[in-house]
Design a protein around this motif. Structure first.
Motif, PDB file in Angstrom:
ATOM      1  N   TYR A  45       0.842  -1.190   0.000  1.00  0.00           N
ATOM      2  CA  TYR A  45       0.000   0.000   0.000  1.00  0.00           C
ATOM      3  C   TYR A  45       0.882   1.245   0.000  1.00  0.00           C
ATOM      4  O   TYR A  45       1.853   1.332   0.752  1.00  0.00           O
ATOM      5  CB  TYR A  45      -0.903   0.024   1.240  1.00  0.00           C
ATOM      6  N   ALA A  47       0.705   5.767  -0.347  1.00  0.00           N
ATOM      7  CA  ALA A  47      -0.175   6.929  -0.278  1.00  0.00           C
ATOM      8  C   ALA A  47      -0.691   7.303  -1.663  1.00  0.00           C
ATOM      9  O   ALA A  47      -1.827   7.766  -1.820  1.00  0.00           O
ATOM     10  CB  ALA A  47       0.569   8.103   0.351  1.00  0.00           C
ATOM     11  N   VAL A  50      -3.572   4.967  -2.490  1.00  0.00           N
ATOM     12  CA  VAL A  50      -4.759   5.305  -1.701  1.00  0.00           C
ATOM     13  C   VAL A  50      -5.421   6.569  -2.254  1.00  0.00           C
ATOM     14  O   VAL A  50      -6.647   6.676  -2.306  1.00  0.00           O
ATOM     15  CB  VAL A  50      -4.387   5.476  -0.213  1.00  0.00           C
ATOM     16  N   GLY A 153      -2.578   9.872   3.317  1.00  0.00           N
ATOM     17  CA  GLY A 153      -1.470   9.026   3.754  1.00  0.00           C
ATOM     18  C   GLY A 153      -1.393   8.903   5.261  1.00  0.00           C
ATOM     19  O   GLY A 153      -2.235   9.436   5.997  1.00  0.00           O
ATOM     20  N   TYR A 159      -6.400   5.673   6.045  1.00  0.00           N
ATOM     21  CA  TYR A 159      -5.325   4.814   5.514  1.00  0.00           C
ATOM     22  C   TYR A 159      -5.135   3.586   6.409  1.00  0.00           C
ATOM     23  O   TYR A 159      -5.096   2.445   5.932  1.00  0.00           O
ATOM     24  CB  TYR A 159      -4.051   5.645   5.425  1.00  0.00           C
TER      25      TYR A 159
END
Length: 226
Positions: A45, A47, A50, A153, A159
């Motif tokens: 994953y 930022a 996302v 993030g 997140y």
């Protein structure tokens, strides 16, 4: 790499979670695999990833990227529009930040675009010394427009929750291992997870005197090996 292999062998679930916004996930995956890490794309994953997910969830058709070219690959299918975008997405650009580009983003925000910040880290450490990170540029645009950015993030709750849902575990059963006392350790503890500080990367000994108490302090991620 040996630690990750050991976790996998013991059936202990894990995810890689980073605020790095220089690369898309595919490039970062290649770099990690080249260093001997055995991981799948859905275990990684970023930022940037996302943020792209967030824009797609909002039905975004266009955005203004304050991002390096590789990171923009994460936003495939969303049109780049530097005149009337729906969103301005701000990540790490280093020396590519210019007054002209920031001012163009500022005008887009005044025209109704929303500001999405990949993170608000103040600075990052390099062998050459500290460098400004994305945070100061996010705050400059917030101040100029009197609008708050949507931060996707670490240490945003959204997140962390994304990974908790993926792991299908309650916060009390998860530890976040990281080298940043604020973003990793405090961010984890605010979510009800354990925060384990590793003394590598951006760690500095003065981090231990800032009133944030890690649940564990590790000299290396290798300390997790049984």
């Amino acid at each position: 790499a040996e630690t990750i292999a050991a976790l996998r062998a013991r059936g202990i679930p894990y995810r890689f979670m980073t605020n790095s916004t220089i690369y898309c996930r595919y490039t970062l995956l290649e770099r990690l695999r080249a260093r001997g890490f055995d991981l799948a794309l859905d275990e990684l994953y970023t930022a940037t990833y996302v943020a792209a997910c967030y824009l797609r969830e909002q039905g975004a058709q266009s955005y203004f990227p304050l991002l390096l070219p590789d990171a923009q690959l994460e936003f495939s299918g969303i049109e780049v529009d530097e005149e009337q975008p729906q969103y301005v997405v701000l990540g790490d650009m280093g020396a590519s930040f210019t007054f002209a580009r920031l001012n163009k983003a500022f005008r887009a925000l005044l025209n109704g675009a929303r500001l999405v910040a990949l993170h608000k880290k103040r600075y990052w450490r390099t062998p050459d010394g500290p460098y400004l990170d994305a945070g100061p540029f996010v705050m400059a645009l917030e101040y100029a427009t009197d609008e708050q950015a949507i931060v996707v993030g670490k240490p945003s709750a959204a997140y962390f929750n994304l990974l908790l849902q993926d792991l299908n575990l309650s916060p009390s059963r998860v530890a976040v291992v990281g080298d940043d006392i604020e973003i990793d350790v405090r961010g984890a503890k605010l979510m009800g997870m354990q925060g384990w500080l590793v003394k590598t990367g951006r760690f500095r000994k003065e981090d231990l005197g800032r009133g944030i108490w890690p649940d564990r302090v590790l000299n290396s991620v290798a300390d997790l090996l049984p």
